[in-house]
Every structure is written in C-alpha cells, then in structure tokens.
Motif scaffolding. Sequence first.
Motif, PDB file in Angstrom:
ATOM      1  N   LEU A  15       0.828  -1.200   0.000  1.00 53.53           N
ATOM      2  CA  LEU A  15       0.000   0.000   0.000  1.00 53.53           C
ATOM      3  C   LEU A  15       0.868   1.258   0.000  1.00 53.53           C
ATOM      4  CD1 LEU A  15      -2.680   1.483   0.144  1.00 53.53           C
ATOM      5  CD2 LEU A  15      -2.730   1.051   2.613  1.00 53.53           C
ATOM      6  N   LEU A  16       1.920   1.266   0.803  1.00 54.04           N
ATOM      7  CA  LEU A  16       2.826   2.415   0.815  1.00 54.04           C
ATOM      8  C   LEU A  16       3.471   2.605  -0.551  1.00 54.04           C
ATOM      9  CD1 LEU A  16       4.589   2.004   4.282  1.00 54.04           C
ATOM     10  CD2 LEU A  16       2.832   3.659   3.663  1.00 54.04           C
ATOM     11  N   GLU A  17       3.844   1.497  -1.177  1.00 56.70           N
ATOM     12  CA  GLU A  17       4.438   1.574  -2.508  1.00 56.70           C
ATOM     13  C   GLU A  17       3.434   2.127  -3.519  1.00 56.70           C
ATOM     14  OE1 GLU A  17       6.315  -1.509  -5.819  1.00 56.70           O
ATOM     15  OE2 GLU A  17       6.537  -1.963  -3.669  1.00 56.70           O
ATOM     16  N   ASP A  18       2.193   1.658  -3.441  1.00 54.09           N
ATOM     17  CA  ASP A  18       1.153   2.155  -4.347  1.00 54.09           C
ATOM     18  C   ASP A  18       0.961   3.662  -4.180  1.00 54.09           C
ATOM     19  OD1 ASP A  18       0.683  -0.371  -5.368  1.00 54.09           O
ATOM     20  OD2 ASP A  18      -1.051  -0.768  -4.082  1.00 54.09           O
ATOM     21  N   ILE A  19       0.923   4.102  -2.936  1.00 51.20           N
ATOM     22  CA  ILE A  19       0.694   5.515  -2.662  1.00 51.20           C
ATOM     23  C   ILE A  19       1.866   6.359  -3.149  1.00 51.20           C
ATOM     24  CG2 ILE A  19       0.495   7.209  -0.788  1.00 51.20           C
ATOM     25  CD1 ILE A  19      -1.221   5.115   0.705  1.00 51.20           C
ATOM     26  N   GLU A  20       3.074   5.872  -2.923  1.00 51.31           N
ATOM     27  CA  GLU A  20       4.248   6.605  -3.399  1.00 51.31           C
ATOM     28  C   GLU A  20       4.264   6.714  -4.913  1.00 51.31           C
ATOM     29  OE1 GLU A  20       8.110   6.606  -0.859  1.00 51.31           O
ATOM     30  OE2 GLU A  20       7.468   4.508  -1.037  1.00 51.31           O
ATOM     31  N   HIS A  21       3.935   5.623  -5.576  1.00 51.19           N
ATOM     32  CA  HIS A  21       3.923   5.634  -7.044  1.00 51.19           C
ATOM     33  C   HIS A  21       2.855   6.578  -7.587  1.00 51.19           C
ATOM     34  CE1 HIS A  21       6.136   1.506  -7.516  1.00 51.19           C
ATOM     35  NE2 HIS A  21       6.930   2.501  -7.183  1.00 51.19           N
TER      36      HIS A  21
END
Length: 270
Positions: A97-103
């Motif tokens: 989820l953190l990766e999705d948000i950063e992207h």
Amino acid sequence: MQVLIINLVRSTERLAFQQKQFARLGLSFQRLNAVSVDEISEEAYQRLGFGWQRPLRKVEVACFLSHQKAWEIVVQTNAPALILEDDAVLASHVPQLLEDIEHHNFKDIDLINFEVRSRKKIISKTPVYSFANSQTNLFELYQDRTGAAGYILYPSGAQKLLDKLETSAPAIADGFIFSHYGLNSLQAEPAAVIQEDQLAAYGLVPEEQFESVIGRSEHHKPVYASAAEKRKFKTRRLAGQWAMACRYVQVMFKAQKRFIALDKNKFKQV
C-alpha cells in the motif's frame, strides 16, 4: 516513505514489538521520542490543557505534543510520513500500500488515514482511488471521530495543522486533526492499522492483552474545578458538536456514514 513511530523512552517492550513487526514486514522506521508527562510543567499544563471541549489529562497533552513533533518533522523534511503510535498493529498489505501511494504521487491530498477504531466514519459513497496491487480503496474522508494511531501526513497537511495551532488550543490528537475540515483527507479500506486495545473488538485476539500507555479518551469522565468552568467547557462542546452537524449537512448528499471494513486475514500474525 519515511515512517515515524511515537515511542516513550520507558516503553521498551513497545519498541521491541515494533522492531519485530517491521522486520516481518520488511520495512524500516524512525523512532520519534514521545513527550513524557514528566516534561510538562504545571504551568505548561495549565496553559495547554484547558482550551478544548473538556480538560485534557496530562497524558493527553503529552500525546498531542508528540504528534506535533511528528508534524514538524514532515514540514522540515518536506516529505510525507506514515505516523504511527507505538501500539499500532499493521496489516500485511501495508508495504504494498505504501508503494502504491508513493507511485501515485498525490499532489492534492493532505492526509490518508489507515486506521479503524470501532466507530462509523463519514466517507464518499464510492472510492476516489483504487489500487489493484494492495487491493485497497481510498475514499474521501469527510468526518472521523476517533483514532490517530496510523496516518500518512503530507507537508501541506502538516502545515495546515501547525497553522491551526496558532489560533486553536491543543486537544486530544485525533480530535484536533479531524476537526480541521480544511484538510483534504482520504480513508483506506480495508483498514491497514488497528491499535492493540482494539484487537479484541475486531475478533483478532480472544481477549484484550494490551494496556495503552497513552490512555484512551472514549470513556474518560472529566473533573471540573467549578460549575462555571463546567458551563464553559459545555459551551465549547456544543460548538464542536454543531460544527460536526454542519459538516454532515454540507456533505450528506455525496457521503455515507458507515464502519470501515477490516480484513482479518491481513492481521494473521497478531
């Protein structure tokens, strides 16, 4: 994304719990030294603890000041951060989820709430963003009433909160955050964070196994110095309730009030 965990020096067991949890998730974090009640003088307590809808306990003032430190770091670093209290339990999908948000690289969002805490929230009727990888929907968050154990704060949101503090008294941390209707906020579903004292309520442990160091305010009964002081705080309380009612009227045609879903399978390691 930087992760800040608010932790008291004496709470070594909590820190060990977070170190184990983050190792399992493959994440790293920065420990943020929480403000202790021992650091708050009586003069400071009198100045900071009596401007909200009821008198704050010293531990609540300390909690608020700890969150304020996190907001200041977000502004200083000019980068968003996942801010966690040290009794936060994370779901298994948080790294993705953190990766999705950063992207996605949000430009117009101030705050994303990861937490769920046994109360209904007022959110948009449909998601405004959906992430297939983490299987998470993000809804517009119009009204929240409790919980500041896990949220992403962007520099714009941190600055708005610090600006509000210039003209408003401290409050319980979640009450202060979510009474700022100028924040552009989102709610993640399924929830990605739950506090340890809520595990039993969501059927994740057979009974409550943890005691909060901060102390929860849901059932706190304040003590007033006089009838006049009680009336003063009651007036503030009514003003706060009126503001919440007005907020609901503003968004009622595009909003729904409901519980946020939680996927128990994502908390199997608890």
